[in-house]
Design a protein around this motif. Structure first.
Motif, PDB file in Angstrom:
ATOM      1  N   UNK A   1       0.842  -1.197   0.000  1.00  0.00           N
ATOM      2  CA  UNK A   1       0.000   0.000   0.000  1.00  0.00           C
ATOM      3  C   UNK A   1       0.879   1.250   0.000  1.00  0.00           C
ATOM      4  N   UNK A   2       0.319   2.333  -0.485  1.00  0.00           N
ATOM      5  CA  UNK A   2       1.020   3.612  -0.564  1.00  0.00           C
ATOM      6  C   UNK A   2       0.533   4.519   0.565  1.00  0.00           C
ATOM      7  N   UNK A   3       1.480   5.049   1.350  1.00  0.00           N
ATOM      8  CA  UNK A   3       1.149   5.931   2.463  1.00  0.00           C
ATOM      9  C   UNK A   3       1.721   7.317   2.208  1.00  0.00           C
ATOM     10  N   UNK A   4       0.885   8.334   1.984  1.00  0.00           N
ATOM     11  CA  UNK A   4       1.390   9.705   1.892  1.00  0.00           C
ATOM     12  C   UNK A   4       1.666  10.239   3.299  1.00  0.00           C
ATOM     13  N   UNK A   5       2.788  10.912   3.471  1.00  0.00           N
ATOM     14  CA  UNK A   5       3.177  11.430   4.780  1.00  0.00           C
ATOM     15  C   UNK A   5       3.541  12.904   4.657  1.00  0.00           C
ATOM     16  N   UNK A   6       2.861  13.743   5.437  1.00  0.00           N
ATOM     17  CA  UNK A   6       3.205  15.161   5.485  1.00  0.00           C
ATOM     18  C   UNK A   6       4.496  15.351   6.269  1.00  0.00           C
ATOM     19  N   UNK A   7       5.426  16.101   5.685  1.00  0.00           N
ATOM     20  CA  UNK A   7       6.734  16.333   6.302  1.00  0.00           C
ATOM     21  C   UNK A   7       6.992  17.829   6.433  1.00  0.00           C
ATOM     22  N   UNK A   8       7.455  18.229   7.600  1.00  0.00           N
ATOM     23  CA  UNK A   8       8.007  19.564   7.771  1.00  0.00           C
ATOM     24  C   UNK A   8       9.524  19.453   7.656  1.00  0.00           C
ATOM     25  N   UNK A   9      10.089  20.095   6.649  1.00  0.00           N
ATOM     26  CA  UNK A   9      11.543  20.033   6.450  1.00  0.00           C
ATOM     27  C   UNK A   9      12.178  21.113   7.320  1.00  0.00           C
ATOM     28  N   UNK A  10      12.455  20.717   8.564  1.00  0.00           N
ATOM     29  CA  UNK A  10      12.971  21.656   9.568  1.00  0.00           C
ATOM     30  C   UNK A  10      14.080  21.035  10.409  1.00  0.00           C
ATOM     31  N   UNK A  11      14.698  19.968   9.900  1.00  0.00           N
ATOM     32  CA  UNK A  11      15.685  19.242  10.694  1.00  0.00           C
ATOM     33  C   UNK A  11      16.941  20.043  10.987  1.00  0.00           C
ATOM     34  N   UNK A  12      17.634  19.696  12.076  1.00  0.00           N
ATOM     35  CA  UNK A  12      18.841  20.437  12.466  1.00  0.00           C
ATOM     36  C   UNK A  12      19.993  20.296  11.486  1.00  0.00           C
ATOM     37  N   UNK A  13      19.931  19.311  10.592  1.00  0.00           N
ATOM     38  CA  UNK A  13      21.035  19.099   9.652  1.00  0.00           C
ATOM     39  C   UNK A  13      20.641  19.411   8.219  1.00  0.00           C
ATOM     40  N   UNK A  14      19.489  20.046   8.016  1.00  0.00           N
ATOM     41  CA  UNK A  14      19.036  20.333   6.651  1.00  0.00           C
ATOM     42  C   UNK A  14      20.030  21.225   5.916  1.00  0.00           C
ATOM     43  N   UNK A  15      20.470  22.299   6.549  1.00  0.00           N
ATOM     44  CA  UNK A  15      21.430  23.193   5.905  1.00  0.00           C
ATOM     45  C   UNK A  15      22.767  22.492   5.673  1.00  0.00           C
ATOM     46  N   UNK A  16      23.132  21.605   6.599  1.00  0.00           N
ATOM     47  CA  UNK A  16      24.395  20.871   6.446  1.00  0.00           C
ATOM     48  C   UNK A  16      24.324  19.910   5.265  1.00  0.00           C
ATOM     49  N   UNK A  17      23.186  19.245   5.093  1.00  0.00           N
ATOM     50  CA  UNK A  17      23.008  18.360   3.934  1.00  0.00           C
ATOM     51  C   UNK A  17      23.089  19.173   2.649  1.00  0.00           C
ATOM     52  N   UNK A  18      22.525  20.373   2.644  1.00  0.00           N
ATOM     53  CA  UNK A  18      22.627  21.246   1.479  1.00  0.00           C
ATOM     54  C   UNK A  18      24.088  21.574   1.171  1.00  0.00           C
ATOM     55  N   UNK A  19      24.862  21.847   2.196  1.00  0.00           N
ATOM     56  CA  UNK A  19      26.282  22.142   1.999  1.00  0.00           C
ATOM     57  C   UNK A  19      27.030  20.914   1.483  1.00  0.00           C
ATOM     58  N   UNK A  20      26.741  19.757   2.069  1.00  0.00           N
ATOM     59  CA  UNK A  20      27.440  18.528   1.686  1.00  0.00           C
ATOM     60  C   UNK A  20      27.159  18.133   0.238  1.00  0.00           C
ATOM     61  N   UNK A  21      25.950  18.437  -0.223  1.00  0.00           N
ATOM     62  CA  UNK A  21      25.561  18.058  -1.579  1.00  0.00           C
ATOM     63  C   UNK A  21      25.723  19.190  -2.589  1.00  0.00           C
TER      64      UNK A  21
END
Length: 214
Positions: free
Chosen positions: A86-106
């Motif tokens: 089955x397919x489950x849609x999940x609402x996500x708030x992209x507010x994690x403490x490492x979001x900016x770091x992942x942006x830098x790494x990528x």
């Protein structure tokens, strides 16, 4: 390429591993093997993991060479189990403490990290690590990041993280060495629910960004 291998993880448990790419086709082979060996004598339970299968046995195994040979033959047969989960849609708030770091790494803007992460339809490859946690396949390789050198000791349940070519949402509070980029209110494990785990191997997830806060 290395050969499949069997290792003891207790007096009545063994782990069968096979070197292979991290993709759905190969994971389907582990699902099929788990179904097959669950019917074997002395096997109490067979649990598919990430590129492996754990066998819980009724008795201490007496012939590991034979068991290894039988499992290797099953792997080499190429059997697969296709699951229309089955397919489950999940609402996500992209507010994690490492979001900016992942942006830098990528080397990507935060908005692009979010777009790439939310674009695929992810498949649950295995459930493990902790009760209800889903290892998901389908992460865009442009979002591949290393695990953290210093793990977080207490990551809240519902935390969305990435590491390597994997992503997943924590089902309960606990330590994590992954990069946390978001959160959700969805409960992936509830001992009062039947079944307690929200998802099973073969089920699918689509993340829906409802807010971005870098």
């Amino acid at each position: 390429m290395r050969e499949p291998a069997l290792s003891l993880i207790g007096s009545r448990a063994v782990l069968f591993q096979a070197p292979c790419p991290f993709d759905l086709e190969h994971q389907q082979r582990f699902w099929a093997i788990a179904d097959q060996v669950a019917e074997w004598d002395n096997v109490r339970e067979a649990v598919p993991g990430m590129t492996n299968v754990t066998l819980l046995l009724n008795h201490v195994p007496t012939d590991l060479d034979r068991l290894t040979s039988d499992l290797t033959a099953l792997w080499n047969s190429g059997i697969r189990k296709e699951v229309e989960g089955r397919l489950l849609p999940i609402d996500i708030t992209y507010d994690g403490p490492h979001l900016a770091e992942v942006a830098d790494l990528t080397s990507l803007p935060v908005d692009e990290v979010v777009r790439l992460h939310a674009a695929p339809e992810y498949t649950v490859y295995a459930v493990g690590s902790h009760a209800g946690y889903c290892y998901l396949g389908g992460l865009d390789p442009r979002l591949e990041t290393p695990r953290r050198k210093v793990p977080l000791p207490r990551l809240p349940g519902g935390s969305l993280s990435v590491a390597g070519l994997q992503t997943g949402v924590s089902a309960s509070m606990g330590p994590s060495g992954w990069n946390t980029i978001g959160s959700t209110d969805v409960s992936f494990f509830d001992p009062t629910r039947d079944p307690p785990a929200l998802l099973a191997p073969g089920d699918r997830i689509r993340f829906n960004p409802v807010k971005v806060q870098a």
